[in-house]
Design a protein around this motif. Structure first.
Motif, PDB file in Angstrom:
ATOM      1  N   GLY A  37       0.806  -1.216   0.000  1.00 54.24           N
ATOM      2  CA  GLY A  37       0.000   0.000   0.000  1.00 54.24           C
ATOM      3  C   GLY A  37       0.838   1.264   0.000  1.00 54.24           C
ATOM      4  N   ARG A  38       1.969   1.187   0.645  1.00 52.76           N
ATOM      5  CA  ARG A  38       2.834   2.353   0.752  1.00 52.76           C
ATOM      6  C   ARG A  38       4.275   1.924   0.531  1.00 52.76           C
ATOM      7  NH1 ARG A  38       3.902   6.149   5.950  1.00 52.76           N
ATOM      8  NH2 ARG A  38       4.915   7.828   4.817  1.00 52.76           N
ATOM      9  N   GLY A  60       4.383  -2.698 -13.877  1.00 52.65           N
ATOM     10  CA  GLY A  60       2.992  -2.662 -13.434  1.00 52.65           C
ATOM     11  C   GLY A  60       2.835  -2.618 -11.925  1.00 52.65           C
ATOM     12  N   LEU A  61       3.803  -2.036 -11.243  1.00 52.17           N
ATOM     13  CA  LEU A  61       3.783  -1.982  -9.778  1.00 52.17           C
ATOM     14  C   LEU A  61       3.412  -0.580  -9.304  1.00 52.17           C
ATOM     15  CD1 LEU A  61       6.971  -4.123  -9.191  1.00 52.17           C
ATOM     16  CD2 LEU A  61       4.597  -4.803  -8.763  1.00 52.17           C
ATOM     17  N   PRO A  62       2.928  -0.471  -8.068  1.00 51.87           N
ATOM     18  CA  PRO A  62       2.522   0.834  -7.531  1.00 51.87           C
ATOM     19  C   PRO A  62       3.686   1.820  -7.444  1.00 51.87           C
ATOM     20  CG  PRO A  62       1.913  -0.961  -6.024  1.00 51.87           C
ATOM     21  CD  PRO A  62       2.736  -1.555  -7.108  1.00 51.87           C
ATOM     22  N   GLU A  63       3.351   3.073  -7.513  1.00 58.37           N
ATOM     23  CA  GLU A  63       4.345   4.140  -7.407  1.00 58.37           C
ATOM     24  C   GLU A  63       4.838   4.280  -5.977  1.00 58.37           C
ATOM     25  OE1 GLU A  63       3.865   8.821  -7.858  1.00 58.37           O
ATOM     26  OE2 GLU A  63       3.872   7.799  -9.808  1.00 58.37           O
ATOM     27  N   SER A 117       8.087  -4.633   5.434  1.00 62.74           N
ATOM     28  CA  SER A 117       7.780  -3.790   6.590  1.00 62.74           C
ATOM     29  C   SER A 117       8.414  -4.277   7.887  1.00 62.74           C
ATOM     30  CB  SER A 117       6.263  -3.693   6.778  1.00 62.74           C
ATOM     31  OG  SER A 117       5.729  -4.975   7.065  1.00 62.74           O
ATOM     32  N   ARG A 118       8.964  -5.472   7.886  1.00 60.81           N
ATOM     33  CA  ARG A 118       9.635  -6.007   9.075  1.00 60.81           C
ATOM     34  C   ARG A 118      11.157  -5.959   8.960  1.00 60.81           C
ATOM     35  NH1 ARG A 118       6.255 -11.061  11.457  1.00 60.81           N
ATOM     36  NH2 ARG A 118       4.244 -10.023  11.560  1.00 60.81           N
TER      37      ARG A 118
END
Length: 158
Positions: A37-38, A60-63, A117-118
């Motif tokens: 998400g972030r 095709g991945l999120p910015e 995130s870990r």
């Protein structure tokens, strides 16, 4: 899903029955990256974030967002790129961090890391020292970013 696979791999290693990466593990890493998400990129250089976002779009991945702060001090650590990524996790709360910096000692080249995130490394790519490859920074970052994604089985979209 990723957590379960990591736990299973740890148990396999502890019991001396691990025989290499499995397709479902690599797929789970790709799924984690796709669903982030972030995404944060810590640095002080607009060109690097622009190139990283161009490559993410190619796949095709999120910015990613630019987490802009002075990262020069991380060069005082043993693993500057990894330290930069960990710092970004501490201050951003991102699901994914993409950090690029020096690999190790001065003269060791560059390292781009993709971290969850870990604080676990999902992928990475290296470049030799600039004095050896002579590429502009944008070209080196583009190459590292593509390699870090391709080694997980991502392919560029048409």
């Amino acid at each position: 899903m990723l957590e379960d696979l990591i736990r299973e791999a740890y148990l396999e290693s502890a019991e001396n029955r691990r025989h290499g990466d499995r397709e479902e593990e690599v797929r789970a890493i790709r799924d984690y990256i796709r669903s982030a998400g972030r995404i944060a990129v810590p640095n002080w250089n607009q060109e690097k974030i622009r190139v990283i976002n161009e490559v993410l779009a190619e796949f095709g991945l999120p910015e990613a967002e630019h987490l802009q702060f002075n990262t020069s001090w991380v060069d005082l650590t043993r693993m500057p790129a990894v330290t930069k990524a960990l710092l970004a996790l501490d201050i951003s709360g991102a699901d994914l961090v993409i950090a690029r910096g020096r690999l190790g000692v001065p003269g060791s080249g560059s390292l781009l890391v993709i971290m969850d995130s870990r604080g676990r490394l999902l992928s990475a790519a290296t470049s030799p020292p600039h004095v050896l490859h002579g590429k502009p920074v944008a070209e080196a970052v583009r190459s590292e970013m593509r390699l870090a994604l391709e080694r997980l089985g991502f392919t560029m979209e048409k």
